[in-house]
Design a protein around this motif. Structure first.
Motif, mmCIF file in Angstrom:
data_model
loop_
_atom_site.group_PDB
_atom_site.id
_atom_site.type_symbol
_atom_site.label_atom_id
_atom_site.label_comp_id
_atom_site.label_asym_id
_atom_site.label_seq_id
_atom_site.Cartn_x
_atom_site.Cartn_y
_atom_site.Cartn_z
ATOM 1 N N PRO B 4 -12.387 -31.285 23.402
ATOM 2 C CA PRO B 4 -12.244 -31.830 22.054
ATOM 3 C C PRO B 4 -12.822 -30.963 20.952
ATOM 4 O O PRO B 4 -12.125 -30.705 19.990
ATOM 5 N N PRO B 5 -14.077 -30.488 21.085
ATOM 6 C CA PRO B 5 -14.604 -29.735 19.951
ATOM 7 C C PRO B 5 -13.755 -28.495 19.663
ATOM 8 O O PRO B 5 -13.484 -28.184 18.524
ATOM 9 N N ALA B 6 -13.351 -27.856 20.732
ATOM 10 C CA ALA B 6 -12.564 -26.641 20.515
ATOM 11 C C ALA B 6 -11.293 -26.968 19.745
ATOM 12 O O ALA B 6 -10.902 -26.279 18.835
ATOM 13 N N ARG B 7 -10.679 -28.054 20.135
ATOM 14 C CA ARG B 7 -9.432 -28.425 19.453
ATOM 15 C C ARG B 7 -9.708 -28.838 18.029
ATOM 16 O O ARG B 7 -9.021 -28.486 17.117
ATOM 17 N N GLY B 8 -10.776 -29.639 17.932
ATOM 18 C CA GLY B 8 -11.052 -30.227 16.631
ATOM 19 C C GLY B 8 -11.186 -29.192 15.542
ATOM 20 O O GLY B 8 -10.881 -29.456 14.406
ATOM 21 N N GLY B 9 -11.666 -28.040 15.933
ATOM 22 C CA GLY B 9 -11.930 -27.029 14.907
ATOM 23 C C GLY B 9 -10.681 -26.361 14.376
ATOM 24 O O GLY B 9 -10.737 -25.642 13.400
ATOM 25 N N LEU B 10 -9.554 -26.611 14.978
ATOM 26 C CA LEU B 10 -8.379 -25.834 14.583
ATOM 27 C C LEU B 10 -7.412 -26.658 13.750
ATOM 28 O O LEU B 10 -7.032 -27.761 14.138
ATOM 29 N N PRO B 51 -4.993 -43.290 32.892
ATOM 30 C CA PRO B 51 -4.225 -44.456 32.439
ATOM 31 C C PRO B 51 -2.835 -44.133 31.897
ATOM 32 O O PRO B 51 -1.895 -44.840 32.219
ATOM 33 N N PRO B 52 -2.672 -43.108 31.113
ATOM 34 C CA PRO B 52 -1.326 -42.905 30.601
ATOM 35 C C PRO B 52 -0.367 -42.457 31.694
ATOM 36 O O PRO B 52 0.808 -42.284 31.441
ATOM 37 N N GLY B 53 -0.894 -42.285 32.864
ATOM 38 C CA GLY B 53 -0.002 -41.912 33.958
ATOM 39 C C GLY B 53 0.443 -40.481 33.849
ATOM 40 O O GLY B 53 1.508 -40.118 34.315
ATOM 41 N N GLU B 54 -0.348 -39.678 33.211
ATOM 42 C CA GLU B 54 0.058 -38.286 33.051
ATOM 43 C C GLU B 54 -0.894 -37.410 33.823
ATOM 44 O O GLU B 54 -2.105 -37.583 33.753
ATOM 45 N N GLU B 55 -0.342 -36.504 34.503
ATOM 46 C CA GLU B 55 -1.163 -35.596 35.302
ATOM 47 C C GLU B 55 -1.045 -34.212 34.688
ATOM 48 O O GLU B 55 0.052 -33.704 34.500
ATOM 49 N N PRO B 56 -2.157 -33.615 34.347
ATOM 50 C CA PRO B 56 -2.062 -32.329 33.654
ATOM 51 C C PRO B 56 -1.427 -31.230 34.504
ATOM 52 O O PRO B 56 -0.952 -30.267 33.966
ATOM 53 N N ALA B 57 -1.470 -31.380 35.816
ATOM 54 C CA ALA B 57 -0.888 -30.312 36.620
ATOM 55 C C ALA B 57 0.625 -30.437 36.584
ATOM 56 O O ALA B 57 1.222 -31.223 37.286
ATOM 57 N N ARG B 58 1.208 -29.727 35.711
ATOM 58 C CA ARG B 58 2.668 -29.841 35.595
ATOM 59 C C ARG B 58 3.248 -28.444 35.420
ATOM 60 O O ARG B 58 2.805 -27.660 34.588
ATOM 61 N N VAL B 283 -6.133 -34.749 14.603
ATOM 62 C CA VAL B 283 -5.096 -35.200 15.521
ATOM 63 C C VAL B 283 -4.370 -33.992 16.102
ATOM 64 O O VAL B 283 -3.979 -33.089 15.368
ATOM 65 N N ASN B 284 -4.240 -33.978 17.409
ATOM 66 C CA ASN B 284 -3.527 -32.890 18.075
ATOM 67 C C ASN B 284 -2.632 -33.440 19.167
ATOM 68 O O ASN B 284 -2.860 -34.534 19.691
ATOM 69 N N LEU B 285 -1.639 -32.660 19.502
ATOM 70 C CA LEU B 285 -0.798 -33.025 20.630
ATOM 71 C C LEU B 285 -1.594 -32.802 21.907
ATOM 72 O O LEU B 285 -2.344 -31.836 22.023
ATOM 73 N N PHE B 286 -1.371 -33.663 22.857
ATOM 74 C CA PHE B 286 -2.032 -33.490 24.135
ATOM 75 C C PHE B 286 -1.598 -32.170 24.772
ATOM 76 O O PHE B 286 -2.376 -31.484 25.408
ATOM 77 N N THR B 287 -0.355 -31.847 24.565
ATOM 78 C CA THR B 287 0.181 -30.633 25.176
ATOM 79 C C THR B 287 -0.414 -29.378 24.559
ATOM 80 O O THR B 287 -0.218 -28.283 25.072
ATOM 81 N N ASP B 288 -1.100 -29.522 23.457
ATOM 82 C CA ASP B 288 -1.692 -28.339 22.838
ATOM 83 C C ASP B 288 -2.988 -27.928 23.533
ATOM 84 O O ASP B 288 -3.551 -26.885 23.221
ATOM 85 N N PHE B 289 -3.455 -28.763 24.439
ATOM 86 C CA PHE B 289 -4.689 -28.436 25.139
ATOM 87 C C PHE B 289 -4.665 -27.026 25.702
ATOM 88 O O PHE B 289 -5.564 -26.233 25.472
ATOM 89 N N LYS B 291 -2.948 -24.552 25.033
ATOM 90 C CA LYS B 291 -2.920 -23.486 24.045
ATOM 91 C C LYS B 291 -4.330 -23.182 23.563
ATOM 92 O O LYS B 291 -4.751 -22.047 23.492
ATOM 93 N N TYR B 292 -5.063 -24.257 23.234
ATOM 94 C CA TYR B 292 -6.385 -24.024 22.679
ATOM 95 C C TYR B 292 -7.375 -23.597 23.746
ATOM 96 O O TYR B 292 -8.306 -22.852 23.491
ATOM 97 N N MET B 293 -7.170 -24.094 24.968
ATOM 98 C CA MET B 293 -8.080 -23.738 26.045
ATOM 99 C C MET B 293 -8.019 -22.253 26.346
ATOM 100 O O MET B 293 -8.999 -21.647 26.747
ATOM 101 N N THR B 294 -6.839 -21.714 26.197
ATOM 102 C CA THR B 294 -6.680 -20.329 26.611
ATOM 103 C C THR B 294 -6.934 -19.342 25.481
ATOM 104 O O THR B 294 -6.775 -18.158 25.661
ATOM 105 N N ILE B 295 -7.298 -19.865 24.344
ATOM 106 C CA ILE B 295 -7.628 -18.924 23.278
ATOM 107 C C ILE B 295 -8.953 -18.268 23.635
ATOM 108 O O ILE B 295 -9.955 -18.941 23.884
ATOM 109 N N SER B 296 -8.916 -17.000 23.682
ATOM 110 C CA SER B 296 -10.097 -16.273 24.137
ATOM 111 C C SER B 296 -11.197 -16.364 23.091
ATOM 112 O O SER B 296 -10.933 -16.440 21.887
ATOM 113 N N ASP B 297 -12.450 -16.383 23.580
ATOM 114 C CA ASP B 297 -13.560 -16.395 22.642
ATOM 115 C C ASP B 297 -13.738 -15.026 22.008
ATOM 116 O O ASP B 297 -14.311 -14.874 20.944
#
Lengths: 277, 834
Positions: B4-10, B51-58, B283-289, B291-297
């Motif tokens: 969340p924090p990483a996403r929140g900043g963008l 709960p949303p029935g979504e599995e990130p491994a896709r 507010v961000n799309l879940f699918t944007d995770f 993208k933001y996770m892989t942004i290099s520091d």
């Protein structure tokens, strides 16, 4: 007695014995020129737009409008065979399915007719077989008028696309173009000079919204060879519908939507004028 | 909680840039299957995943952000052809794995798919169970066929199953303990399976909201209500999840919409929503995770963009004949042409169909031609008018260039939203980047932003406020706007960073015109005015003078009196002189490079034009007045001295060409129904035109000399607009210009010589052209006549031997008769009447 609708076309044979008329009353009639007696009545399904005698005066041709569900046809009758007239059965009837004929004349020697269409196309139809001999499309809009030169070797077309064009009668090869800013309703070739006169103007529909000044209801004279305008005659206060040279080439007349026929004699300068070339 | 924090900043825009800037990362994700697992990690950390029935491994993961990035064309263009191709291929393969394709799925795939199925909870479970049941039924059928070696399903595995079961004595439907179901479901019922829901279905519809208040169970319902209220604006919320920790919510939530479009909408509009002072939603799309996770520091040094050589963008100034260019739009906007202006005939440089969708604009120095499109603005330039830059702004209607040509301002009524100002966008022309967006309620007074002459500042007026921004930061000058209560209008001096503005009367306080120096904000001149109805600010082009046209209703008089308050900007303390006029004013215009101005006044048909001169001692002198003018507009030559007074449109296009040095009317002419007058940038030619936009017939543009001699009538079908290409300011110093003026005689001799030559050449060419036309025509006629003569006999035959070739061909036959007939016809009746 006579037509009960607008008369769209008139033609006389070469020795002026007979006159042929076509009308919006769905009939084409043949008259004795001297007595005015009606010699034949040919009923049609729709208005008769164009009509004409061939070179020898023996065969008549007329075309009908695409109207009230009827096709556009060109019908040919041989006057030497009275049965054709009596039975109202032309010896040939050419259908024009695509685009209706808006003006037509006989070609030289009565071998073919030259028809101008609503689409701007020109067709040369054989008067014997009815087949299309030549087809050209040089105009982008309706051809309002076709007039032959005195020797019938060439003709000038007047079109709604603001131009008049000169063609060879035999090959339909395009020779010259005369440009104006208004639709051209009629064009005529001088019998003895390389001149052409164009008449037209703002379409009658639009005239109410514009002044005569903007309508440009002027007869305009162009030189055939160089395509340049060298004279203009004002006077009509409605579009000019038809123009014609006197057979001696010393005067011309114009008929307008304003209800006037104007006859103009040329000034001496007209006969002396020459382009610097 | 790394997520969340990483996403929140963008912000969104940054996210996009991330997408375009980091194609490498995207490519990595896709290429390596391990990466998918890594990506899966944030999932388990997120309790949300269940709960949303979504599995990130896709497997399609990387495809989704790509799709979300669809708008960003650079993302596709940037990374070279291979990188984006890979995700596509992989995606397809993954899909192929699920469908009964003829090619066997790649070896790694089935286990992965199976795993996913096993884990997949929720709705998918029944479907799979059903599938399993079918499989068993099928197996049972095979068994009931006895030991049929060739089960319809065929395949070695089937045989094995049948063989094993065949040994059993009694029908037992339970699998033996060591039974291993090695028939893959794809094989058995691939056609059904391909339609089964994918776990990734709907993942695009999930959004993550950060900065949500953290509440205990007692207030959770209330929070849900609030959230629901805010977010159901964008679509139906089908699922939500509020992660909790130690009895309190964690401050971020997950919402699922019925469709991905709603989710996108929510991200666009609710990001930055202020719930209260402490809580601003991110507010961000879940699918944007991913993208933001892989942004290099680590910060990657951006790749150097190859230099695009656009050629000499000012080539047209080097034309040896010093001709100017102009653009013409015709055929009701379908075609656009660029011409060289030439005394003889315009010379076409470029003509394109549908170059613009509405109209075109030149940049102020003539470098760029801007065309308008539904999706934005394109700039063209260089010798071949290649595209130089694009600015994406949906529904753009109006544009404005900064005077320095560095920035472009675009306006679109479509794009604005409360939190993302996009009605007006300021762009950097060279880089094509958006510098800043602004809100805008109405475009009525375009340009909304007025630029200072050097492009350093731009300003905008709103209620009681004047906001001045500076470039290149695009921020407010000194971080605050000016409060000017009642401000009605303002205008930059074209000659320095001075703003003039005026404020109407307010009870006892008089109306006021203020001149303010910037950036110091020092008021250099204030003038109080009384009984003011309206003011208009007119700067002379060099900024030497300012004329404030003041409409007043003095006490004790009726009707409006107009005062022209002339400010002499170049003098100390800016002295002001006044010219008063009692007649209604139709138009006012300064001489661009000089100290004269022209005023059209009176009422039709008694319209007069007056020329005034501001003398160096400040005295304003009436040089000349012409009455009975047919004019409603004043067009000064850009070089001054010459002026065209035009009665456009309703005044039928009357034109008067005036030389103001001695105030003579050089020519009176008319271009009937003219709607526009355009001086060329050098002041040598004027174009008058009838635009199809204002009048439907006789659309044409006519070229005149500055003295009013008509050179060309150019009729163009449905002609719309002609614009001269502006020239940048001269590089010559004042002294050099003076020197040229002094030597004018010397130059004029050369030019006259040239003109004579080209003129005689032109007439020679014309005569030559006519001659060839005549010659060709003569040849044609000769041929036609030969044919005609050949057919003589046929003609005679057709008309029974009568020769009708000439009007008097038969003269020999009945000459006498005819003449007698005419003579008797004409003379005898006359005689008898007398």
């Amino acid at each position: 007695m006579g037509h009960t609708g607008a008369v769209w076309c008139v033609d006389a044979d070469w020795d002026t014995k007979h006159v042929l008329t076509g009308s919006a009353d769905n009939s084409c009639r043949l008259w004795d020129c001297e007595t005015g007696k009606q010699l034949a009545l040919l009923k049609t399904n729709s208005a008769v737009r164009t009509c004409g005698f061939d070179f020898g005066g023996n065969i008549i041709m007329f075309s009908t409008d695409k109207q009230m569900g009827y096709q556009c046809f060109v019908s040919f009758f041989d006057l030497r065979d009275p049965s054709q007239i009596d039975s109202n059965e032309p010896y040939m009837k050419i259908p024009c399915n695509d685009t209706k004929i808006t003006s037509a004349v006989w070609g030289p020697l009565g071998e073919c007719i030259i028809a101008g269409h609503e689409s701007g196309e020109l067709n040369q139809y054989s008067a014997k077989s009815g087949e299309v001999l030549v087809n050209v499309k040089e105009h982008s809009r309706q051809i309002n008028d076709i007039q032959l030169s005195r020797d019938m070797t060439m003709f000038v077309t007047a079109s709604k696309d603001n131009t008049a064009k000169l063609f060879d009668s035999t090959t339909l090869e395009h020779q010259k173009t005369f440009r104006t800013e208004r639709p051209v309703n009629s064009a005529a070739l001088s019998p003895n000079y390389d001149h052409v006169v164009l008449g037209g103007g703002q379409e009658a529909m639009d005239v109410t919204t514009t002044s005569t000044r903007i309508g440009k209801f002027e007869a305009r004279f162009f030189h055939l060879a160089v395509e340049e305008e060298f004279g203009r005659v004002k006077g009509h206060f409605g579009p000019i519908n038809s123009v014609a040279f006197h057979p001696d080439g010393k005067s011309y007349s114009s008929g307008g939507e304003d209800g006037y026929v104007r006859i103009h004699y040329f000034d001496p300068q007209y006969f002396e004028f020459e382009f610097e070339a | 909680m790394a997520g969340p924090p990483a996403r929140g900043g963008l912000g969104e825009s940054e996210a996009r840039r991330g997408g375009s800037g980091g194609p490498m990362q995207d490519a990595e994700n896709v290429a390596a299957p391990e990466a998918a697992e890594e990506r899966a990690e944030p999932g388990p950390q997120q309790p949300a995943a269940e709960p949303p029935g979504e599995e990130p491994a896709r497997p399609e993961g990387p495809g989704a952000p790509e799709a979300a990035d669809g708008e960003n064309e650079e993302a596709e263009a940037g990374p070279g052809p291979e990188a984006p191709a890979e995700p596509a291929v992989d995606g397809e393969e993954a899909a192929a794995g699920a469908t009964p394709g003829p090619s066997p799925p790649p070896p790694e795939e089935p286990p992965a798919a199976a795993e996913a199925e096993d884990e997949a909870p929720g709705e998918q479970a029944p479907a799979e169970q059903a599938g399993a049941e079918q499989a068993r039924d099928a197996a049972a059928e095979a068994r009931s066929d006895g030991d049929g070696a060739g089960g319809e399903q065929g395949g070695p595995s089937e045989d094995a199953v049948v063989a094993e079961n065949g040994d059993a004595d009694e029908p037992s439907f339970s699998d033996p303990e060591d039974f291993v179901d090695d028939v893959s479901e794809e094989e058995l019922l691939g056609d059904v399976l391909k339609d089964r829901p994918q776990e990734a279905d709907g993942i695009d519809s999930v959004i993550v909201v950060d900065s949500v208040p953290q509440v205990g169970p007692d207030r959770l319902d209330k929070l849900r209500n609030v959230i629901h209220k805010i977010f159901s604006k964008f679509g139906k919320i089908t699922n939500d999840f509020y992660p909790e920790e130690e009895g309190k919510t964690k401050g971020y939530i997950f919402l699922e919409y019925a469709s991905p479009a709603h989710a996108l909408d929510a991200v666009k509009n609710a990001d930055g929503y202020k719930l209260d002072k402490q809580h601003t939603f991110r507010v961000n799309l879940f699918t944007d995770f991913d993208k933001y996770m892989t942004i290099s520091d680590e910060w990657d040094i951006p790749e150097k963009q190859p230099f695009k050589d656009l050629g000499n963008l000012r080539y047209w100034l080097e034309e040896p004949e010093c001709r100017d260019q102009y653009s013409v739009i015709f055929e009701s906007g379908d075609r656009t042409s660029i011409f060289w202006n030439d005394v003889k005939d315009p010379v076409s440089i470029e003509e394109r169909a549908r170059w613009t969708e509405t109209y075109v604009r030149w940049s102020p120095k003539g470098t760029y031609l801007a065309t308008f499109h539904q999706r934005g603005i394109a700039l063209w330039g260089g010798e071949k008018f290649k595209q130089i830059q694009r600015f994406s702004h949906q529904g753009v209607q109006l544009i404005d260039f900064s005077p320095c040509e560095r920035y472009l301002v675009t306006f679109s009524p479509l794009m604005d939203t409360q939190d993302d100002p996009q009605a007006i966008i300021i762009w950097d022309i060279l880089t094509g980047q958006k510098k800043r967006g602004f809100h805008c309620e109405s475009s009525a007074h375009w340009p909304i932003f007025k630029w200072s002459h050097d492009g350093k500042f731009f300003a905008r007026m709103t209620l009681d406020t004047l906001s001045i921004y500076e470039t290149p930061s695009m921020g407010l000058l000194d971080k605050k706007s000016l409060k000017i209560s009642g401000i009605k209008d303002f205008s930059w001096s074209p000659g320095g960073n001075i703003i003039a503005f005026w404020v109407p009367e307010d009870k006892d306080i008089p109306a006021r015109v203020t001149l303010m120096q910037l950036p110091s904000r020092q008021e250099i001149r204030v003038r109080n005015l009384f009984n003011v109805v309206d003011c208009k600010l007119h700067w002379q082009k060099n900024g030497d003078y300012l004329c404030v046209k003041v409409d007043r209703t003095p006490k004790g008089t009726q009707g409006v009196v107009t005062n022209f308050e002339i400010f002499r900007m170049r003098e100390k303390q800016v002295p002001v002189d006044v010219v008063e006029m009692k007649e209604p004013i139709i138009a006012f215009a300064w001489e661009p490079n000089g100290s004269k101005f022209a005023v059209l006044h009176g009422e039709a048909p008694r319209i007069s034009v007056s020329f005034y001169h501001v003398k160096s001692n400040g005295k304003i002198e009436l040089i000349k007045m012409f009455d009975k003018q047919q004019a409603n507009t004043i067009f000064w030559s850009p070089q001054g001295q010459f002026v065209v007074l035009a009665g456009l449109r309703s005044m039928n296009g009357a034109l008067a060409f005036v030389d103001t040095s001695d105030c003579t009317v050089m020519n009176i002419a008319e271009h009937y129904m003219a709607s526009d007058v355009e001086w060329d940038p050098t002041g040598r030619y004027v174009v008058t035109s009838v635009s199809w936009w204002s009048h439907k017939v006789d659309n044409a543009y006519w070229l005149w000399t500055f003295q009013g001699r008509l050179l060309q009538k150019n009729n163009k079908d449905r002609f719309c607009q002609l614009l001269w290409r502006p020239r940048p300011p001269t590089l010559l110093s004042q002294d050099q210009i003076k020197q040229i003026r002094k030597d004018l005689k010397k130059y004029s001799k050369i030019f006259e010589q040239k003109d004579r030559l080209s003129q005689s050449k032109a007439s020679k060419e014309l005569v030559e052209r006519r001659r060839t036309m005549m010659e060709d025509f003569r040849k044609y006629r000769k041929m036609a006549q030969e044919l005609y003569m050949e057919q003589k006999n046929e003609r005679l035959e057709l008309r029974g031997g009568v020769d009708t070739d000439e009007l008097d061909s038969n003269v020999d036959d009945w000459e006498e008769e005819t003449i007698e007939f005419f003579v008797t016809e004409e003379i005898i009746p006359l005689g008898s009447q007398e």
